[in-house]
Scaffold this active site. Sequence first.
Site, PDB file in Angstrom:
ATOM      1  N   GLU A  82      16.656  41.916  29.275  1.00 26.15           N
ATOM      2  CA  GLU A  82      17.985  41.638  28.741  1.00 26.15           C
ATOM      3  C   GLU A  82      18.173  40.160  28.372  1.00 26.15           C
ATOM      4  O   GLU A  82      18.700  39.847  27.328  1.00 26.15           O
ATOM      5  CB  GLU A  82      19.030  42.041  29.788  1.00 26.15           C
ATOM      6  N   ASP A  83      17.749  39.279  29.261  1.00 27.41           N
ATOM      7  CA  ASP A  83      18.095  37.863  29.077  1.00 27.41           C
ATOM      8  C   ASP A  83      16.972  36.998  28.524  1.00 27.41           C
ATOM      9  O   ASP A  83      17.198  35.849  28.193  1.00 27.41           O
ATOM     10  CB  ASP A  83      18.550  37.248  30.417  1.00 27.41           C
TER      11      ASP A  83
END
Length: 716
Positions: A83-84
Site C-alpha cells: 500500500e505505502d
Amino acid sequence: MASDKKQYTIEDLIEKASSYITSKEELEKIRSAYEVCCEKHAGQYRDSGEEFFHHPLNTAIILTTVYADCDTICAGLLHDVIEDCDTTKQELEDEFGPTVANLVYGVTKINKIHFSTENEALIEYYKKIIVGMSEDVRVIIIKLADRLHNMRTLWAKSEEKQKKIAKETLDILAPIAHHLGIHKIKSELEDLSLRYLKPNVFYDIADKLNNTKLERDKVVSDMITSVSNLLKENNIEHEIKGRSKSIYSIYKKLEKGRKFSDIYDLLALRILVDNVQQCYSIIGIIHAKYKPIPKRFKDYIAMPKPNGYQSLHTTVFGIDGYLFEIQIRTKEMDEIAENGVASHWAYKEHKDLTQQATTSTEAKLQFFKSIVELNEDKMTSEEFVNSVKNEILNNNIYVFTPKGDIFELPKGSTPIDFAYSVHTRVGETMVGAIVNDSIVPLDYELKDNDIVKINTNKNSPGPSKEWLNIAKSTRAKNKIRSFFTRSEKDNYIERGKADLEKELRKRKLSFNEFLTDENLEEIYKSAKVVDLDDLYLNIGNGKFSSTYVVNLIYKKENAEPIKKVEVPKTSDGDIIVEGIDKIKVNLANCCNPVPGDEIVGYITKGNGISVHRRSCHNLAFLDNRMINVTWNEERTNNRYLSSLFIHCNEQDKSLLEIMQKASTSNISIDSMHTHRKVDEVIYEVDIWVRDLEHLNKFIRDLENMTYVEKVERIIQ
Ligand code: MN
C-alpha cells in the site's frame, strides 16, 4: 503519552516468537522480513512522530501474543509495503513465498475498503465483507493486530479522526475479534474505542475502579487463598487468579441501567486445571462451601458457545458476603477463550486443522459455522451459513467505486446492475461505463475487484427495455421495470389530460372538436410526441403547457396569452389554521411558501398569522407564538410567488433558455435581476407557480440546462 511506552526492537520480537517457534530458519525469515520492512519504509514517519517501521514491528509483536505462525508474523511486518511503498505482490512472493505475499495482499485489499459506520444497516454487511474477503483467516488476524496498534497510538490523530476510527473499531473490528474468539484483542480494542468515543465515561469508570482497588484487591486475594486451600485439601492441582472486568464491559452494564455498586461480577476469579473431570469436581466442592446464586451456573463445557468458548461459570457468596463470579476451565480451554481461532497455533495437534481451514471450502464453511454468533439474533444459523456460503462459493462478486466504496453484486452482474445498486438515479441517467480505466459495453461482465465508474448524463432519456435482458440482479431489473410502469407517469398523464380539458373549456371548445385526427396529426408533428398519452404526459410533467398545444391549432383565433396571474398574497382560503376559523393569513415574503412546502404559522402582533416554510431561518428569531397550519387540500387555481437564484456560467444564451423554459412550463416570471460575478451570472427571479411540484419540476428542468450550475430557492 507514548514516551512512557517501551520501544520494542527486533530482538524483542525474536525473543517472543522463539518462545513457541523453534525452527532457526523460521526465525531467520522473520528477521529478514523485518529488514525488508525497514528498508521499504525508510524515511516514512507516523503521525506520532516515530519512524514508520515501529508500526509493523508492533503489529508483529501483537501477533506473537496470539501465537501467530512464522508466515503471519512476516506478513505482519510487511503488511503496509504494498500500500505505502509501491512494492508488488510478485516481489514479496519471490522473497518470502506465496503465503506471505497472499496475506499481505489480503490485508491491503481490506484496507482499501471505506467503511462508513454512519449507516447502521451496513455494519453487519461490512463485517461479512471483511470475513468474506479474507480467503485466509490469518488476514483478519493481521488486520486486527494492525488496528490494535493504531488504536494504541490514536492519540496522535485529530479528534475527528479519533472518533471516526474508534467508532469503526467498536462497530466492526471488535465484533469480528469477538466472533473469532480472540478475547484478548477484542477487549483491548473495546476499551481503547470507549476512551476516545466517550472519554468522560471511560475516565469516570477508571477512577471508580481505582478508588475501590485497594479494598477489592484485599477481598480478592483473601478469596483466592481460601479457595486455593479448599482445593489443596481435595488434592486438586490448579492455578488460580483474580481477574478484572474490562472498563467497556462495565460501561455496557451501566448503560443497561445497572448501578456501579451493583455490578457484582466486578469481583471475579478464574481457576485453571488439567482436565475436564477436575472442572466438574471443583464446581461441586465450591458449591458445597459457598452458597451459589440460583440460575447463575452455566455449563459451557457441555454446551460450548458458537465461537468455541468452553468454561464453567458460577456466582457465589464469597467471604464477607462479596459476590464472586468464578470461571473454571482447562488450560487448553483458556487458550481458546483468550485467543480464539488463533489458539490453534498454540497446539500442535490442531495445526493441521488450521491449514485445512484456510485451504478447502468445506473447512471454510466449518469455520464460518463457528462464527454464526455474528448474526445470531437476526438469522437462524442455517440462513447465515447459506448466505455466507453464497459468498464463499463465489456466487457474489465485490466491486469498487473509484473512491473505494465497495458493492456486492451477484456473479455475472454488468455495469447496469452496479449503476442501479449505487442509486436508482445513477441507473436511470447512465450512458456508459468505465471499468479499470477502459470503456466497456453495458453488457460487460464485472469481475471481483473491478473498479467501476458510471458515466451519467442528466438529459438521458432513461433505461431502454433491452436493459432488462442485460441486468442480472433482481434489484436492477425491478427498477428498470418500474421505470416503464411508473405510477408517476400515469399521474402526469392524468394531470395533463385534465389540464388540456380545462384549457379547452376556457376557450369554449370541446374535446371532440379539438382532438380530430387532422388536428392530432398536426399536434404530434409540431410537439414531437408519438401518441395521445405521450401528449398528456408532456403537458402533465410541464414540458409544455396546454395553452401551447391549443395554440398549435388555434393560434390565429382566440390566442389568449398565458393568463397573467393576479393573486393577492393574502390567500386565507389556502391555509387551514389549527383551531381557528376566521383569521387573516399572510404567506411570509421572506421564504415564500408554496403549497406542498412544510409550513408553520406565526401569530403576529395585530396582523393575523404569517405562514413560513419550516426551513425558514427567520423562525429561529421568533418566540413561542407558533401555531400549526396546513395547506387546504381543496385548492383554487391560485398562483404563488417563489424566488430563485439561478447560477449560470454563461449569460447570453442562458437567459433566453430560461425564459423559454418558463413559458413552456406554464410559469410566469414576475421580475428578474441580474447579478454579475467574475466567473458566473446569478439571476434572481420571482416566478408564479401552482405548487411545490410545479416549482420543483421547473428547478429540475433548469438544472438540466447546460449553462445552469445550480438553482436555489431564496430565503431572505
Ligand atoms: Mn498498518
